[in-house]
Scaffold this motif. Structure first.
Motif, PDB file in Angstrom:
ATOM      1  N   PHE A 289       0.802  -1.390  -0.059  1.00 44.11           N
ATOM      2  CA  PHE A 289       0.200  -0.201   0.125  1.00 44.11           C
ATOM      3  C   PHE A 289       0.861   1.180   0.052  1.00 44.11           C
ATOM      4  CE2 PHE A 289      -4.004   1.956   0.305  1.00 44.11           C
ATOM      5  CZ  PHE A 289      -4.024   2.934   1.293  1.00 44.11           C
ATOM      6  N   PHE A 290       0.868   2.126  -0.985  1.00 38.37           N
ATOM      7  CA  PHE A 290       1.713   3.079  -1.284  1.00 38.37           C
ATOM      8  C   PHE A 290       3.038   2.815  -1.054  1.00 38.37           C
ATOM      9  CE2 PHE A 290      -2.282   5.561   0.324  1.00 38.37           C
ATOM     10  CZ  PHE A 290      -2.450   6.113  -0.925  1.00 38.37           C
ATOM     11  N   GLY A 291       3.501   1.479  -1.739  1.00 44.86           N
ATOM     12  CA  GLY A 291       4.964   1.103  -1.562  1.00 44.86           C
ATOM     13  C   GLY A 291       5.227   0.333  -0.405  1.00 44.86           C
ATOM     14  N   ARG A 292       4.555   0.390   0.740  1.00 44.01           N
ATOM     15  CA  ARG A 292       4.891  -0.236   1.949  1.00 44.01           C
ATOM     16  C   ARG A 292       4.536  -1.647   2.008  1.00 44.01           C
ATOM     17  NH1 ARG A 292       2.321   4.227   6.021  1.00 44.01           N
ATOM     18  NH2 ARG A 292       0.795   3.856   4.325  1.00 44.01           N
ATOM     19  N   GLY A 293       5.332  -2.498   2.346  1.00 47.44           N
ATOM     20  CA  GLY A 293       4.925  -4.097   2.597  1.00 47.44           C
ATOM     21  C   GLY A 293       5.088  -4.662   0.869  1.00 47.44           C
ATOM     22  N   ALA A 294       5.403  -3.931  -0.029  1.00 48.20           N
ATOM     23  CA  ALA A 294       5.472  -4.502  -1.452  1.00 48.20           C
ATOM     24  C   ALA A 294       6.324  -5.972  -1.324  1.00 48.20           C
ATOM     25  CB  ALA A 294       5.853  -3.479  -2.344  1.00 48.20           C
ATOM     26  N   ARG A 295       6.197  -6.780  -2.100  1.00 46.54           N
ATOM     27  CA  ARG A 295       7.099  -7.881  -2.227  1.00 46.54           C
ATOM     28  C   ARG A 295       8.186  -7.652  -3.355  1.00 46.54           C
ATOM     29  NH1 ARG A 295       3.814 -12.283  -3.737  1.00 46.54           N
ATOM     30  NH2 ARG A 295       4.118 -12.031  -5.896  1.00 46.54           N
ATOM     31  N   VAL A 296       9.342  -7.455  -3.153  1.00 45.61           N
ATOM     32  CA  VAL A 296      10.511  -6.991  -4.135  1.00 45.61           C
ATOM     33  C   VAL A 296      11.103  -8.347  -4.667  1.00 45.61           C
ATOM     34  CG1 VAL A 296      12.383  -6.001  -4.436  1.00 45.61           C
ATOM     35  CG2 VAL A 296      10.919  -5.017  -2.862  1.00 45.61           C
ATOM     36  N   THR A 297      10.929  -8.405  -6.122  1.00 45.83           N
ATOM     37  CA  THR A 297      11.726  -9.449  -6.620  1.00 45.83           C
ATOM     38  C   THR A 297      12.796  -8.955  -7.445  1.00 45.83           C
ATOM     39  OG1 THR A 297       9.627 -10.602  -6.796  1.00 45.83           O
ATOM     40  CG2 THR A 297      11.287 -11.564  -8.290  1.00 45.83           C
ATOM     41  N   HIS A 298      13.936  -9.700  -7.327  1.00 49.51           N
ATOM     42  CA  HIS A 298      15.168  -9.037  -8.237  1.00 49.51           C
ATOM     43  C   HIS A 298      15.188 -10.311  -9.291  1.00 49.51           C
ATOM     44  CE1 HIS A 298      16.460  -6.225  -5.206  1.00 49.51           C
ATOM     45  NE2 HIS A 298      16.242  -6.967  -4.328  1.00 49.51           N
ATOM     46  N   ALA A 299      14.402  -9.753 -10.421  1.00 48.30           N
ATOM     47  CA  ALA A 299      14.603 -10.647 -11.461  1.00 48.30           C
ATOM     48  C   ALA A 299      15.866 -10.772 -12.328  1.00 48.30           C
ATOM     49  CB  ALA A 299      13.407 -10.304 -12.478  1.00 48.30           C
ATOM     50  N   VAL A 300      16.400  -9.602 -12.414  1.00 49.33           N
ATOM     51  CA  VAL A 300      17.966  -9.726 -12.904  1.00 49.33           C
ATOM     52  C   VAL A 300      18.651  -8.801 -12.108  1.00 49.33           C
ATOM     53  CG1 VAL A 300      19.227  -9.231 -14.934  1.00 49.33           C
ATOM     54  CG2 VAL A 300      16.974 -10.196 -15.360  1.00 49.33           C
ATOM     55  N   LYS A 301      19.906  -9.647 -11.818  1.00 48.52           N
ATOM     56  CA  LYS A 301      20.783  -8.719 -10.980  1.00 48.52           C
ATOM     57  C   LYS A 301      22.135  -8.656 -11.524  1.00 48.52           C
ATOM     58  CE  LYS A 301      19.945 -11.420  -6.788  1.00 48.52           C
ATOM     59  NZ  LYS A 301      19.947 -12.024  -5.804  1.00 48.52           N
ATOM     60  N   GLU A 302      22.387  -7.317 -11.762  1.00 46.70           N
ATOM     61  CA  GLU A 302      23.801  -7.046 -12.144  1.00 46.70           C
ATOM     62  C   GLU A 302      24.579  -8.077 -13.266  1.00 46.70           C
ATOM     63  OE1 GLU A 302      25.787  -4.373 -11.246  1.00 46.70           O
ATOM     64  OE2 GLU A 302      23.946  -3.767 -10.241  1.00 46.70           O
ATOM     65  N   VAL A 303      23.596  -8.373 -14.328  1.00 49.34           N
ATOM     66  CA  VAL A 303      24.125  -9.383 -15.393  1.00 49.34           C
ATOM     67  C   VAL A 303      25.126  -8.926 -16.327  1.00 49.34           C
ATOM     68  CG1 VAL A 303      23.266 -10.867 -17.300  1.00 49.34           C
ATOM     69  CG2 VAL A 303      22.474 -10.874 -15.008  1.00 49.34           C
ATOM     70  N   SER A 304      26.288  -9.356 -16.514  1.00 50.97           N
ATOM     71  CA  SER A 304      27.405  -8.826 -17.373  1.00 50.97           C
ATOM     72  C   SER A 304      27.733 -10.152 -18.580  1.00 50.97           C
ATOM     73  CB  SER A 304      28.509  -8.208 -16.967  1.00 50.97           C
ATOM     74  OG  SER A 304      28.359  -7.042 -16.100  1.00 50.97           O
ATOM     75  N   LEU A 305      27.437  -9.871 -19.756  1.00 47.54           N
ATOM     76  CA  LEU A 305      27.714 -10.998 -20.905  1.00 47.54           C
ATOM     77  C   LEU A 305      27.991 -10.365 -21.967  1.00 47.54           C
ATOM     78  CD1 LEU A 305      24.494 -13.247 -19.878  1.00 47.54           C
ATOM     79  CD2 LEU A 305      26.969 -13.807 -19.381  1.00 47.54           C
ATOM     80  N   THR A 306      28.829 -11.482 -22.855  1.00 44.14           N
ATOM     81  CA  THR A 306      29.212 -10.790 -24.082  1.00 44.14           C
ATOM     82  C   THR A 306      28.724 -11.569 -25.173  1.00 44.14           C
ATOM     83  OG1 THR A 306      31.223  -9.743 -23.399  1.00 44.14           O
ATOM     84  CG2 THR A 306      31.013 -10.042 -25.649  1.00 44.14           C
ATOM     85  N   LEU A 307      27.861 -11.246 -26.293  1.00 43.01           N
ATOM     86  CA  LEU A 307      27.591 -12.065 -27.397  1.00 43.01           C
ATOM     87  C   LEU A 307      28.787 -11.843 -28.395  1.00 43.01           C
ATOM     88  CD1 LEU A 307      25.652 -13.994 -28.958  1.00 43.01           C
ATOM     89  CD2 LEU A 307      24.356 -11.784 -29.658  1.00 43.01           C
ATOM     90  N   PRO A 308      29.647 -12.825 -28.940  1.00 41.93           N
ATOM     91  CA  PRO A 308      30.389 -12.487 -30.236  1.00 41.93           C
ATOM     92  C   PRO A 308      29.644 -12.526 -31.285  1.00 41.93           C
ATOM     93  CG  PRO A 308      30.594 -14.889 -29.320  1.00 41.93           C
ATOM     94  CD  PRO A 308      29.796 -14.181 -28.382  1.00 41.93           C
ATOM     95  N   ARG A 309      30.154 -11.679 -32.463  1.00 44.35           N
ATOM     96  CA  ARG A 309      29.704 -11.616 -33.623  1.00 44.35           C
ATOM     97  C   ARG A 309      29.520 -13.192 -34.302  1.00 44.35           C
ATOM     98  NH1 ARG A 309      28.314  -7.334 -36.597  1.00 44.35           N
ATOM     99  NH2 ARG A 309      29.648  -5.961 -35.321  1.00 44.35           N
ATOM    100  N   GLY A 310      28.329 -13.398 -34.655  1.00 44.66           N
ATOM    101  CA  GLY A 310      28.233 -14.784 -35.522  1.00 44.66           C
ATOM    102  C   GLY A 310      28.297 -16.038 -34.558  1.00 44.66           C
ATOM    103  N   GLY A 311      28.301 -15.878 -33.240  1.00 47.01           N
ATOM    104  CA  GLY A 311      28.191 -16.718 -32.153  1.00 47.01           C
ATOM    105  C   GLY A 311      26.814 -17.098 -31.620  1.00 47.01           C
ATOM    106  N   THR A 312      26.672 -18.132 -30.888  1.00 51.20           N
ATOM    107  CA  THR A 312      25.477 -18.322 -30.012  1.00 51.20           C
ATOM    108  C   THR A 312      25.650 -18.382 -28.634  1.00 51.20           C
ATOM    109  OG1 THR A 312      24.445 -19.517 -32.066  1.00 51.20           O
ATOM    110  CG2 THR A 312      23.394 -19.715 -29.850  1.00 51.20           C
ATOM    111  N   LEU A 313      25.097 -17.503 -28.006  1.00 48.60           N
ATOM    112  CA  LEU A 313      25.090 -17.270 -26.503  1.00 48.60           C
ATOM    113  C   LEU A 313      23.972 -17.947 -25.690  1.00 48.60           C
ATOM    114  CD1 LEU A 313      26.185 -16.531 -23.698  1.00 48.60           C
ATOM    115  CD2 LEU A 313      25.099 -14.209 -24.106  1.00 48.60           C
ATOM    116  N   GLY A 314      24.072 -19.052 -24.966  1.00 46.26           N
ATOM    117  CA  GLY A 314      22.974 -19.642 -24.434  1.00 46.26           C
ATOM    118  C   GLY A 314      22.888 -19.320 -22.978  1.00 46.26           C
ATOM    119  N   ILE A 315      21.396 -18.925 -22.633  1.00 44.91           N
ATOM    120  CA  ILE A 315      21.153 -18.785 -21.334  1.00 44.91           C
ATOM    121  C   ILE A 315      20.389 -19.785 -20.751  1.00 44.91           C
ATOM    122  CG2 ILE A 315      20.214 -16.723 -19.767  1.00 44.91           C
ATOM    123  CD1 ILE A 315      21.034 -14.938 -21.814  1.00 44.91           C
ATOM    124  N   VAL A 316      20.532 -20.397 -19.604  1.00 48.63           N
ATOM    125  CA  VAL A 316      20.095 -21.637 -19.242  1.00 48.63           C
ATOM    126  C   VAL A 316      19.623 -21.393 -17.763  1.00 48.63           C
ATOM    127  CG1 VAL A 316      20.780 -22.984 -20.870  1.00 48.63           C
ATOM    128  CG2 VAL A 316      22.085 -22.855 -18.382  1.00 48.63           C
TER     129      VAL A 316
END
Length: 540
Positions: A289-316
């Motif tokens: 209620f007005f932000g109080r008691g809200a459930r917080v879900t950190h769906a993505v946290k500080e993710v760092s990745l590199t996709l090479p040109r012509g490559g396939t990066l899997g995320i599992v």
């Protein structure tokens, strides 16, 4: 051992105008006590129709028109509906594929399990409540009292499936029918459910008819296997014989399509990055209620990745790991809270909606469910041409390009005038690919693009992706919970858990020598994980 359930030359007719006259034709099967018979085959093979025929839960216009279904000296194909109501639940019980649709969303779990006792027994209200808690404990749901009070949407997918199993086992049925009960589950939850079914079956001596299209599941749980194609039984036998010495060409084809867990030889690709993901985070706040008691879900946290040109990066990772949220951040279907997504030197994360609309030509997405992502009121060719038209391509030119793209993804160019419902699941996924390729993107983000497909169709789509990557120079971010699929299509892999990347690197190294306990647990949970090694010897 004499069988508990026998299907004797059972035929089930389809309405006039269907693609074939019969859903089942002269099917003969037996299941004995303390035995698990797996029925396998692709969509349309008749395996689920077999289960529905036994339970007499056939849709309108579909009818048993031949043969016998024998259970406890009764022919279920010909007993009255009142008699079938007494058999369902008490004699033969069924676990459905999707518990969220099978469970009543307006009633709590305890009431729904308890209803089995109200209908079939004379137990008191207190006795029923106690029996419900015992069942929830038996299927290993934590805190049975809380689970009994919960509504279906308040439980995880694995817990909902356990509740369905509890309901099916409530009256100690002699036969349990499980229709694809683990298809929608993560690999670790899937392993737990399979072990649970096996343990309960051994303890109670239940006969189990297990419907699946997953040969890993077959290798894990089956005593015998029956293979169906186009409504007919084409091969049957002990599990080891069917998996390692199949006789029928169709069985060989299905087994050959199962991706082995071992990664293929490393493929050459550029060391130059086409996209870098730097410290991307996304948090959801629900309720309060007005932000109080809200459930917080950190769906993505500080993710760092590199996709090479012509490559396939899997995320599992499992459901809730953050992989699909990350995918949607990459194409800006949702906005990340922080971090950079740099594509060809430009940070997509800080672009305005208008600027991002221009950039979408460089990064496109293929969705998990092609039927849900395709407008049913528009023709397939128009759906593929829509992107280029929005970006300024003349309509006639865009529609002509759509025909070329249909040919590129293995569809008949003349079928651009058909609507999405007129295509099979695999064909709809090809339409989704054609639509994503229409703008000639540099990067393709594929979110579980084959998880809903049969094994042979899955193999076709994966082969097509590999060919398109080679032909068009695509770079791909491939989201999946199927580690066998990841092993075959990805050059690099990132393992996500609770929004974080816990391990990343070349696919052969991560899967061959996993360092993080979570990665080790995922790999150890793959059903029939040794089956991929055996199937190499199968000749097609």
């Amino acid at each position: 051992m004499s069988p508990i359930l026998t299907l004797d030359n059972v035929s089930v007719s389809l309405p006039a105008g269907a693609d074939r006259s019969h859903a089942l034709k002269d099917v003969t099967l037996t299941v004995s006590a303390n035995e698990i018979l797996c029925v396998v085959g692709e969509s349309g093979s008749g395996k689920s129709m077999t289960a529905n025929a036994v339970m007499r839960l056939l849709p309108g216009g579909v009818a048993i028109d031949g043969g016998r279904i024998l259970f406890e000296d009764r022919d279920l194909a010909h007993v009255s509906e009142a008699e079938m109501r007494r058999v369902r639940g008490a004699g033969i019980a069924m676990i459905f594929q999707e518990p969220m649709t099978a469970l009543n969303p307006l009633r709590n779990i305890g009431d729904q399990i308890g209803e089995m006792f109200k209908v079939h027994t004379e137990l008191s209200k207190a006795e029923i409540a106690a029996r419900v808690l015992d069942l929830l404990d038996e299927v290993r749901i934590p805190d049975p009292k809380q689970a009994a009070r919960a509504f279906p949407h308040e439980l995880s997918g694995g817990q909902r499936q356990r509740a369905m199993i509890a309901m099916a086992l409530a009256l100690d049925p002699k036969v349990l029918i499980a229709d694809e009960p683990t298809t929608a589950l993560d690999v670790t939850t899937q392993a737990q459910i399979l072990q649970l079914i096996r343990d309960l079956q051994r303890r109670k001596g239940t006969a189990v008819l297990f419907i699946t299209h997953d040969f890993g599941v077959v290798a894990e749980i089956a005593d015998r296997v029956a293979v169906m194609q186009h409504g007919k039984l084409v091969e049957e036998g002990p599990t080891d014989a069917i998996l390692n010495q199949p006789q029928h060409a169709y069985t060989k084809q299905l087994i050959a399509a199962v991706p082995p867990l071992a990664a293929p030889p490393a493929r050459a690709f550029s060391a130059e990055p086409i996209m870098t993901i730097e410290n991307v985070s996304k948090t959801y706040r629900n309720g309060g209620f007005f932000g109080r008691g809200a459930r917080v879900t950190h769906a993505v946290k500080e993710v760092s990745l590199t996709l090479p040109r012509g490559g396939t990066l899997g995320i599992v990772g499992e459901s809730g790991s953050g992989k699909s949220t990350l995918a949607r951040c990459l194409v800006r279907l949702i906005d990340p809270d922080s971090g950079k997504i740099v594509l060809n030197g430009r940070d997509l994360a800080c672009l305005s909606r208008e600027e991002m609309r221009v950039e979408t030509r460089h990064i496109q997405m293929v969705f998990q469910d092609p039927f849900a992502s395709l407008n049913p009121r528009r023709k397939a060719g128009e759906l593929v041409a829509q992107g280029p038209i929005v970006h300024g391509t003349p309509r006639a030119e865009a529609l002509a390009r759509a025909k070329e793209l249909f040919a590129l993804v293995g569809l008949d160019p003349s079928s651009t005038d058909r609507y999405p419902h007129e295509f099979s699941g695999g064909q709809r996924q090809r339409i989704g690919l054609a639509r994503a390729l229409a703008l000639r993107p540099d990067v393709l983000v594929a979110d579980e693009p084959v998880s809903a497909l049969d094994v042979s169709v899955q193999a076709q789509v994966l082969k097509l992706l590999a060919e398109l990557r080679q032909k068009l120079g695509l770079s791909i971010v491939f989201i999946t919970h199927d580690l066998r699929v990841a092993a075959q299509v990805c050059d690099l892999v990132a393992v996500m858990k609770s929004g974080e990347v816990v391990e990343a690197g070349p696919i052969g190294k991560v899967f061959g020598d996993p360092q993080h306990p979570y990665t080790q647990a995922l790999l150890a949970s793959i059903p029939g994980r040794d089956f991929g090694l055996k199937r190499e010897a199968v000749a097609v």
